[in-house]
Design a protein around this motif. Structure first.
Motif, PDB file in Angstrom:
ATOM      1  N   VAL A 252      11.737  20.290  29.993  1.00 33.91           N
ATOM      2  CA  VAL A 252      11.198  19.234  29.124  1.00 33.91           C
ATOM      3  C   VAL A 252      10.402  19.904  27.997  1.00 33.91           C
ATOM      4  CG1 VAL A 252      11.191  17.271  30.695  1.00 33.91           C
ATOM      5  CG2 VAL A 252       9.331  18.933  30.832  1.00 33.91           C
ATOM      6  N   PRO A 253      11.100  20.606  27.107  1.00 32.78           N
ATOM      7  CA  PRO A 253      10.406  21.339  26.039  1.00 32.78           C
ATOM      8  C   PRO A 253       9.844  20.405  24.967  1.00 32.78           C
ATOM      9  CG  PRO A 253      12.780  21.450  25.737  1.00 32.78           C
ATOM     10  CD  PRO A 253      12.560  20.775  27.050  1.00 32.78           C
ATOM     11  N   GLU A 254       8.877  20.895  24.227  1.00 33.07           N
ATOM     12  CA  GLU A 254       8.280  20.144  23.120  1.00 33.07           C
ATOM     13  C   GLU A 254       9.082  20.437  21.852  1.00 33.07           C
ATOM     14  OE1 GLU A 254       4.307  21.777  23.551  1.00 33.07           O
ATOM     15  OE2 GLU A 254       3.588  19.845  24.312  1.00 33.07           O
ATOM     16  N   ILE A 255      10.160  19.685  21.648  1.00 33.62           N
ATOM     17  CA  ILE A 255      11.087  19.995  20.560  1.00 33.62           C
ATOM     18  C   ILE A 255      11.476  18.785  19.715  1.00 33.62           C
ATOM     19  CG2 ILE A 255      12.094  22.058  21.614  1.00 33.62           C
ATOM     20  CD1 ILE A 255      14.369  20.308  22.654  1.00 33.62           C
ATOM     21  N   ASP A 256      11.068  17.573  20.093  1.00 34.38           N
ATOM     22  CA  ASP A 256      11.358  16.384  19.286  1.00 34.38           C
ATOM     23  C   ASP A 256      10.338  16.359  18.155  1.00 34.38           C
ATOM     24  OD1 ASP A 256      11.761  13.919  18.176  1.00 34.38           O
ATOM     25  OD2 ASP A 256      11.377  12.753  20.007  1.00 34.38           O
ATOM     26  N   ALA A 257      10.687  16.988  17.033  1.00 33.32           N
ATOM     27  CA  ALA A 257       9.675  17.266  16.009  1.00 33.32           C
ATOM     28  C   ALA A 257      10.077  16.841  14.600  1.00 33.32           C
ATOM     29  CB  ALA A 257       9.354  18.773  16.001  1.00 33.32           C
ATOM     30  N   ARG A 265       7.461  16.052  23.730  1.00 33.75           N
ATOM     31  CA  ARG A 265       8.178  16.628  24.872  1.00 33.75           C
ATOM     32  C   ARG A 265       9.354  15.725  25.239  1.00 33.75           C
ATOM     33  NH1 ARG A 265       6.495  20.662  28.241  1.00 33.75           N
ATOM     34  NH2 ARG A 265       4.398  20.606  27.357  1.00 33.75           N
ATOM     35  N   THR A 266      10.491  16.320  25.585  1.00 30.23           N
ATOM     36  CA  THR A 266      11.666  15.511  25.905  1.00 30.23           C
ATOM     37  C   THR A 266      12.595  16.243  26.857  1.00 30.23           C
ATOM     38  OG1 THR A 266      13.400  14.127  24.907  1.00 30.23           O
ATOM     39  CG2 THR A 266      13.109  16.342  24.005  1.00 30.23           C
ATOM     40  N   GLY A 267      13.552  15.508  27.422  1.00 33.94           N
ATOM     41  CA  GLY A 267      14.467  16.077  28.406  1.00 33.94           C
ATOM     42  C   GLY A 267      15.637  16.819  27.775  1.00 33.94           C
ATOM     43  N   TRP A 268      15.968  17.980  28.375  1.00 31.18           N
ATOM     44  CA  TRP A 268      17.098  18.818  27.946  1.00 31.18           C
ATOM     45  C   TRP A 268      17.966  19.050  29.173  1.00 31.18           C
ATOM     46  CZ3 TRP A 268      16.345  24.761  27.173  1.00 31.18           C
ATOM     47  CH2 TRP A 268      17.559  25.348  26.793  1.00 31.18           C
ATOM     48  N   PHE A 269      19.246  18.691  29.083  1.00 27.05           N
ATOM     49  CA  PHE A 269      20.128  18.660  30.250  1.00 27.05           C
ATOM     50  C   PHE A 269      21.419  19.446  30.001  1.00 27.05           C
ATOM     51  CE2 PHE A 269      17.518  14.902  30.304  1.00 27.05           C
ATOM     52  CZ  PHE A 269      17.162  14.738  31.631  1.00 27.05           C
ATOM     53  N   LEU A 270      22.034  19.873  31.108  1.00 29.00           N
ATOM     54  CA  LEU A 270      23.336  20.532  31.076  1.00 29.00           C
ATOM     55  C   LEU A 270      24.234  19.855  32.100  1.00 29.00           C
ATOM     56  CD1 LEU A 270      24.888  22.915  29.764  1.00 29.00           C
ATOM     57  CD2 LEU A 270      24.225  24.296  31.738  1.00 29.00           C
ATOM     58  N   LYS A 271      25.436  19.474  31.674  1.00 32.43           N
ATOM     59  CA  LYS A 271      26.337  18.742  32.563  1.00 32.43           C
ATOM     60  C   LYS A 271      27.782  19.159  32.310  1.00 32.43           C
ATOM     61  CE  LYS A 271      27.409  14.063  34.180  1.00 32.43           C
ATOM     62  NZ  LYS A 271      26.938  12.657  34.202  1.00 32.43           N
ATOM     63  N   ILE A 290      16.255  11.937  22.424  1.00 28.67           N
ATOM     64  CA  ILE A 290      15.224  11.658  21.426  1.00 28.67           C
ATOM     65  C   ILE A 290      14.704  10.250  21.708  1.00 28.67           C
ATOM     66  CG2 ILE A 290      14.680  11.561  18.967  1.00 28.67           C
ATOM     67  CD1 ILE A 290      15.577  14.328  19.910  1.00 28.67           C
ATOM     68  N   ASN A 291      13.606  10.177  22.439  1.00 31.87           N
ATOM     69  CA  ASN A 291      13.110   8.904  22.958  1.00 31.87           C
ATOM     70  C   ASN A 291      12.376   8.104  21.891  1.00 31.87           C
ATOM     71  OD1 ASN A 291      12.450   6.866  24.710  1.00 31.87           O
ATOM     72  ND2 ASN A 291      10.792   7.964  25.711  1.00 31.87           N
ATOM     73  N   ARG A 292      12.785   6.839  21.728  1.00 31.21           N
ATOM     74  CA  ARG A 292      12.141   5.937  20.789  1.00 31.21           C
ATOM     75  C   ARG A 292      11.886   4.608  21.495  1.00 31.21           C
ATOM     76  NH1 ARG A 292      11.519  10.165  18.982  1.00 31.21           N
ATOM     77  NH2 ARG A 292      12.106  11.000  16.959  1.00 31.21           N
ATOM     78  N   GLY A 294      11.207   0.966  22.628  1.00 35.01           N
ATOM     79  CA  GLY A 294      11.203  -0.311  21.928  1.00 35.01           C
ATOM     80  C   GLY A 294      12.240  -0.438  20.843  1.00 35.01           C
ATOM     81  N   ILE A 295      12.857   0.695  20.402  1.00 38.67           N
ATOM     82  CA  ILE A 295      13.901   0.655  19.387  1.00 38.67           C
ATOM     83  C   ILE A 295      15.060   1.520  19.875  1.00 38.67           C
ATOM     84  CG2 ILE A 295      12.303   0.250  17.480  1.00 38.67           C
ATOM     85  CD1 ILE A 295      12.418   3.240  16.865  1.00 38.67           C
ATOM     86  N   LYS A 296      16.053   1.728  19.047  1.00 39.70           N
ATOM     87  CA  LYS A 296      17.187   2.547  19.436  1.00 39.70           C
ATOM     88  C   LYS A 296      16.779   4.015  19.542  1.00 39.70           C
ATOM     89  CE  LYS A 296      20.786  -0.105  20.020  1.00 39.70           C
ATOM     90  NZ  LYS A 296      21.430  -0.200  21.346  1.00 39.70           N
ATOM     91  N   SER A 297      16.980   4.586  20.712  1.00 35.22           N
ATOM     92  CA  SER A 297      16.754   6.018  20.876  1.00 35.22           C
ATOM     93  C   SER A 297      17.961   6.779  20.363  1.00 35.22           C
ATOM     94  CB  SER A 297      16.496   6.331  22.349  1.00 35.22           C
ATOM     95  OG  SER A 297      15.276   5.773  22.788  1.00 35.22           O
ATOM     96  N   ARG A 298      17.810   8.084  20.274  1.00 35.62           N
ATOM     97  CA  ARG A 298      18.902   8.949  19.820  1.00 35.62           C
ATOM     98  C   ARG A 298      19.257   9.927  20.933  1.00 35.62           C
ATOM     99  NH1 ARG A 298      17.132   5.307  16.217  1.00 35.62           N
ATOM    100  NH2 ARG A 298      17.209   5.928  14.030  1.00 35.62           N
ATOM    101  N   GLY A 299      20.510  10.299  20.996  1.00 29.37           N
ATOM    102  CA  GLY A 299      20.972  11.320  21.923  1.00 29.37           C
ATOM    103  C   GLY A 299      21.752  12.378  21.169  1.00 29.37           C
ATOM    104  N   LEU A 300      21.480  13.647  21.477  1.00 29.66           N
ATOM    105  CA  LEU A 300      22.210  14.762  20.872  1.00 29.66           C
ATOM    106  C   LEU A 300      23.023  15.453  21.958  1.00 29.66           C
ATOM    107  CD1 LEU A 300      19.305  16.351  18.763  1.00 29.66           C
ATOM    108  CD2 LEU A 300      20.895  14.548  18.071  1.00 29.66           C
TER     109      LEU A 300
END
Length: 588
Positions: A252-257, A265-271, A290-292, A294-300
């Motif tokens: 959970v690195p601090e990278i949503d900047a 801080r946000t989740g980083w996953f491998l699948k 990319i957690n937002r 109450g509104i639309k979040s983003r996923g990379l």
């Protein structure tokens, strides 16, 4: 077959520490130490306040006997105290990063510093077995929390805490550090109810009534003893793709900047997503959420397509995909809508220099791409990449119309905003926010939080988190290097959108006002008239409608490019990529 010798020795050492804890400390004594720690590290006014007639959270802490780190009185027996100590003291640093570094994806307790939920469960099982708690490891297929729609895989440990005089009447408790729960458990054929002592009512910030009992359904619950665990670990060692089938959280690195003064801080996953009918071919996906709230979040998502080229498995395509989504369930984006696609080879050129842009220049960059202003030498390539992505996404049979509609609404919003710095003035935004708060729970909390987020609220969160964190360190069942750092630990304790929003607000994000403005615009102009969006576009832009919608898409593309730029090192797997592909047996 028994556990490896290193694990057996490790479990015996943990048990010796448990025995010494029973001899040296009482739970009340540990609480006293935790309170002393807070007195030494938190300013007096934050603990006791300035009003002597008003009780503070810290005074409650001193007076109450049932803390987050303490068992209810009726459960203070030797075996239950051991279970309590294992829950708090045996909480490893959670993540898959160490496995990527070392190449050992199925490390045994005693030879690891970081764990996934299955490794954590094995560590708890081994220690509980040495402590005489008769453990069973339960591996769930399709676990589903009550009132949730998504299912996921998970592992936990069930122990028997009945005292020796009650051998014929077992008393089963769950110990599950990964999902932060321990306490009595009841199993049905396809359901489980946990009375979770880690979430005591008097320490919940909200008034929800589900503070203690947690209910789950599941498709299957596979029970494993020591022999079955060893067999499963051997299988995973021989089939590394299987380690990734359910997804692994790297960290959970601090990278949503891109849209925040302080990185979030946000989740980083491998699948690994296997092809239908062939578990060896498929897509290796690195995902960042990319957690937002109450509104639309983003996923990379960085996709590495792995297929058989006739001489073995090889990489046949690499690209980055950006999604709108409504949330995250473990490693999967919820209600995902793919909006952006970029060949991986183009990413370094397209993101060059973006992460160094000052925060106040980033909206300007997005507008430059939208209006095709090639100020920077790389903008021409970025504009071309946006057009190529738009063409590809519009051609999608499943999502093409949605991509057009989202781009069209963006174009209408930008058109109505015009040259103004923002759609609403600060005063207008506050008025509209009050209206939203009456109709929407999230905005009600946001409206309240922005007015009332004071030092005492922050102090309370520090107090509650520090007590649990202090207990984990004080127990000393693990080496210091195996424990999570404090900030990651406190982040992991957040279990609802309200807590997450409060944390995000403390990082000073720039997207909140814009999110309110967009929602107000949508409510004013679009809601209830979604089937007339095409008509609105024609009326607003006339013969230039096609280009206007494409411009709306370019603004969305530019924002995603920013998110990719600030997360690129993690998203693209950096120095770990070659190791992962080698582990999976993919030709380089």
């Amino acid at each position: 077959m028994p556990f490896p010798r290193v694990t057996q020795q490790w479990a015996r050492e943990v048990n010796r520490r448990l025995v010494s804890l029973e001899e040296e400390l009482s739970i009340g004594g540990m609480l006293k130490d935790a309170v002393g720690h807070l007195r030494n590290h938190v300013p007096h006014t934050e603990l006791y306040g300035r009003d002597e007639h008003k009780k503070t959270p810290f005074q409650d802490l001193e007076e109450m006997s049932n803390l987050l780190t303490e068992l209810p009185k009726e459960h203070r027996t030797p075996k239950k105290e051991r279970a309590w100590a294992l829950f708090y003291g045996l909480r490893y640093h959670y993540g898959f990063l160490e496995s990527l570094r070392t190449g050992d994806w199925v490390a045994w307790p005693g030879s690891q510093s970081m764990v996934n939920c299955y490794n954590q469960a094995i560590a708890t099982f081994a220690a509980a077995q040495a402590a005489g708690l008769d453990p069973v490891l339960v591996e769930f297929i399709g676990l589903q929390a009550s009132e949730k729609t998504n299912r996921f895989g998970h592992s936990l440990v069930v122990v028997n805490v009945a005292d020796d005089r009650s051998r014929d009447t077992p008393e089963y408790w769950v110990i599950d550090q990964a999902m932060a729960m321990y306490g009595p458990v009841q199993f049905g054929e396809q359901d489980m109810v946990v009375e979770n002592f880690a979430k005591h009512q008097q320490w919940r910030r909200t008034q929800r009534r589900d503070y203690q009992k947690m209910e789950f359904g599941f498709i299957q619950a596979l029970q494993q003893d020591e022999e079955a665990i060893v067999a499963q670990m051997q299988y995973l060692e021989e089939h590394p793709k299987a380690v990734l089938y359910g997804g692994q959280r790297i960290g959970v690195p601090e990278i949503d900047a891109w849209q925040s003064q302080k990185p979030i801080r946000t989740g980083w996953f491998l699948k690994f997503i296997s092809n239908d009918g062939d578990r060896e071919q498929g897509v290796l996906a690195s995902r960042i959420f990319i957690n937002r709230p109450g509104i639309k979040s983003r996923g990379l998502e960085y996709q590495i397509h792995i297929n058989d080229d006739g001489t073995g498995t090889a990489v046949t395509d690499e690209r980055v995909v950006g999604y709108f989504c409504s949330g995250l369930v473990w490693s999967d984006f919820v209600d995902q809508i793919p909006l952006v696609t970029i060949p991986a080879k183009d990413i370094p050129t397209l993101t060059k220099g973006l992460s160094a842009l000052p925060l106040e220049k980033r909206v300007e960059f997005e507008q430059d791409i939208m209006h095709q202003r090639p100020h920077a030498k790389d903008n021409k390539a970025r504009i071309a990449a946006a057009q190529a992505s738009y063409t590809t996404m519009r051609a999608s049979e499943e999502y093409g119309d949605l991509v057009w509609a989202i781009s069209a609404v963006e174009a209408l919003y930008q058109h109505e905003k015009g040259e103004k710095e923002s759609y609403l003035s600060p005063a207008e935004r506050q008025r509209e926010l009050k209206k939203l708060a009456r109709a929407n729970q999230w905005f009600d909390y946001y409206h309240d939080a922005t007015r009332k987020l004071k030092k005492m609220s922050t102090a309370k969160k520090k107090i509650l988190g520090d007590v649990r964190y202090s207990a984990t360190h004080h127990l000393q069942l693990l080496h210091q290097s195996q424990l999570e750092d404090r900030r990651a630990y406190l982040f992991s304790l957040m279990d609802d959108q309200e807590e997450m929003l409060e944390y995000i607000l403390q990082q000073k994000p720039t997207f909140i006002d814009e999110a309110v403005d967009r929602l107000v615009f949508y409510n004013r102009r679009i809601r209830g008239k979604e089937d007339r969006v095409e008509e609105m576009v024609q009326k607003a832009f006339g013969g230039n409608a096609g280009e206007a919608v494409a411009a709306g898409y370019r603004r969305i593309f530019a924002e995603f490019l920013g998110h990719i730029a600030v997360t690129e090192e993690q998203l693209m797997l950096g120095r770990y990529k070659e190791k992962v592909l080698q582990k999976l047996g993919v030709k380089q």
